[in-house]
Write a protein that holds these residues in place. Structure first.
Motif, short mmCIF file in Angstrom:
data_model
loop_
_atom_site.label_atom_id
_atom_site.label_comp_id
_atom_site.label_asym_id
_atom_site.label_seq_id
_atom_site.Cartn_x
_atom_site.Cartn_y
_atom_site.Cartn_z
N LEU A 253 0.81 -1.21 0.00
CA LEU A 253 0.00 0.00 0.00
C LEU A 253 0.85 1.27 0.00
CD1 LEU A 253 -2.76 1.30 0.02
CD2 LEU A 253 -2.83 1.04 2.51
N GLU A 254 1.93 1.30 0.77
CA GLU A 254 2.77 2.49 0.81
C GLU A 254 3.39 2.76 -0.55
OE1 GLU A 254 2.92 4.67 3.28
OE2 GLU A 254 1.40 3.38 4.19
N PHE A 255 3.80 1.71 -1.22
CA PHE A 255 4.35 1.87 -2.56
C PHE A 255 3.27 2.38 -3.51
CE2 PHE A 255 5.99 0.82 -6.68
CZ PHE A 255 7.36 0.87 -6.55
N LEU A 256 2.07 1.83 -3.40
CA LEU A 256 0.97 2.27 -4.23
C LEU A 256 0.66 3.75 -4.01
CD1 LEU A 256 -1.34 1.66 -6.22
CD2 LEU A 256 -2.71 0.92 -4.25
N LYS A 257 0.68 4.19 -2.77
CA LYS A 257 0.44 5.60 -2.46
C LYS A 257 1.47 6.48 -3.17
CE LYS A 257 -1.64 4.95 2.13
NZ LYS A 257 -1.46 5.19 3.60
N HIS A 258 2.73 6.05 -3.18
CA HIS A 258 3.77 6.84 -3.82
C HIS A 258 3.57 6.87 -5.33
CE1 HIS A 258 7.51 9.05 -3.35
NE2 HIS A 258 7.97 8.45 -4.45
N LEU A 259 3.17 5.75 -5.91
CA LEU A 259 2.90 5.71 -7.35
C LEU A 259 1.79 6.68 -7.74
CD1 LEU A 259 3.05 1.91 -8.27
CD2 LEU A 259 4.63 3.70 -9.02
N VAL A 260 0.73 6.66 -6.96
CA VAL A 260 -0.41 7.55 -7.24
C VAL A 260 0.02 9.00 -7.09
CG1 VAL A 260 -2.73 8.24 -6.48
CG2 VAL A 260 -2.12 5.81 -6.59
N TRP A 261 0.83 9.28 -6.08
CA TRP A 261 1.34 10.64 -5.88
C TRP A 261 2.20 11.09 -7.06
CZ3 TRP A 261 6.44 12.43 -4.85
CH2 TRP A 261 6.52 13.77 -4.46
#
Length: 372
Positions: A253-261
């Motif tokens: 999830l943390e990686f996904l948040k960074h991708l979306v950002w």
């Protein structure tokens, strides 16, 4: 198969990742850099300059002094190939101006980029063996960034291996030096796909953040500045998955948040059934992921699968509170009497290959009717 990337991520934020400071200590090959936090949020570190240049065991004017660095590289069994990697060929031409480069320099860069029986070069081995100082010296001795993209027999570049072994500092050196950020291996995975699978946010930053002029200057490259390729955030692998799908499916999830950002497409559909990560989140019953997705301004809850299904119409049991969350966002709860269908038929409907078969049958019927 790939699609366009995520736009002007990074530059609009005013990133100034300063990962190549001037001073460092070489006491430990695994602690080549002293990390520090900078304004961009990038965990920066030091790449040695004077220390390398003054070291009696490392010759940066001509590359790496093999015996002085490590004996593990002296036993490499290189294979001969056409072009640059054939040392027996008398027609090898250096990309560097011969008037500015010594015979020893030419010989060294040719040796460093020879491939062994597994397709690995000296650069590949420096990453595998966790020798960032060797990787740095090889990069500095390399006459053209094209050589940094050499693939081994598994289709892995040095950048793939740097990410796979969680070495973001080497990954950043390769990006600053001009290595392509989105090459694919035999599974169709880019380095960013690998980072998404293992959840390595620092490698994600190393690959995606814009290169700064001071980084390039401190790296001490032997070739002039060039145009940098952008990392394709929405690139498909051979499973039809973008990095957001990979991160979601592997609970990163943390990686996904960074991708979306960074600007990755949160509504991207994977290539087989047309599932978005919201479809996957509902299918997995991952409430934490669902809540994050619903908080994203860019989320489009009306995106359907290739079979025309919403996340609540996939035939999977969904908890009541999840249904309530989705209904609040405008996704209707299906009427069970209306959406009763055979599970096999549903799977075929959501499968792109099933749709192709249906289209083929329709075309055949049309051809028969026309001939009659």
């Amino acid at each position: 198969m790939s699609r366009s990337g995520g736009g002007n991520y990074g530059e609009s934020k005013g990133f100034t990742p300063n990962i190549l400071p001037d001073e460092t200590s070489l006491d430990d090959k695994h602690n080549l850099y002293e990390t520090s936090q900078v304004d961009s949020g990038f965990l920066s570190g030091n790449i040695p300059s004077e220390e390398f240049e003054s070291s009696s065991s490392m010759r940066l004017d001509s590359g790496v002094c093999v015996d002085a660095v490590t004996r593990s590289f002296s036993d490499l069994n290189f294979k001969s190939s056409d072009g640059l990697n054939d040392l027996n060929s008398g027609s090898i031409k250096s990309p560097i101006d011969s008037t500015q480069t010594s015979h020893t320099q030419k010989q060294n860069w040719e040796i460093y980029h020879q491939q062994d029986e597994d397709g690995n070069t000296f650069l590949h081995h420096s990453v595998i063996e966790h020798f960032p100082e060797v990787a740095l010296a090889v990069i500095r001795a390399t006459p053209t960034p094209t050589l940094l993209n050499t693939e081994n027999d598994d289709g892995q570049t040095a950048l793939h291996l740097a990410v796979l072994t969680n070495q973001w500092k080497i990954a950043r050196m390769l990006i600053v030096a001009g290595a392509k950020p989105s090459p694919i291996n035999r599974q169709g995975d880019s380095p960013l796909h690998i980072a998404a699978r293992i959840g390595d946010v620092e490698c994600c930053k190393a690959i995606t953040y814009p290169v700064q002029q001071q980084e390039r200057e401190r790296l001490g490259l032997s070739y002039p500045p060039h145009a940098y390729d952008r990392c394709d955030l929405d690139q498909w692998n051979f499973d039809g998955q973008t990095c957001v799908h990979v991160a979601a499916l592997h609970n990163q999830l943390e990686f996904l948040k960074h991708l979306v950002w960074l600007g990755a497409d949160v509504n991207a559909r994977e290539g087989k059934g047309g599932y978005t990560i919201l479809h996957f989140a509902v299918q997995m019953g991952d409430e934490r992921l669902i809540r994050f997705l619903l908080s994203c301004r860019a989320l489009n809850v009306s995106v359907l699968t290739y079979g025309g299904r919403t996340p609540l119409e996939l035939g999977y049991p969904v908890q009541e509170h999840v249904i309530k969350l989705l209904k609040e966002q405008g996704i209707p709860s299906p009427d069970q009497s209306e959406y009763e269908y055979d599970s096999d038929e549903s799977d075929e409907d959501d499968d792109v290959y099933g749709q192709m078969n249906m289209l083929s049958q329709q075309q055949s019927s049309f051809a028969i009717g026309a001939s009659a």
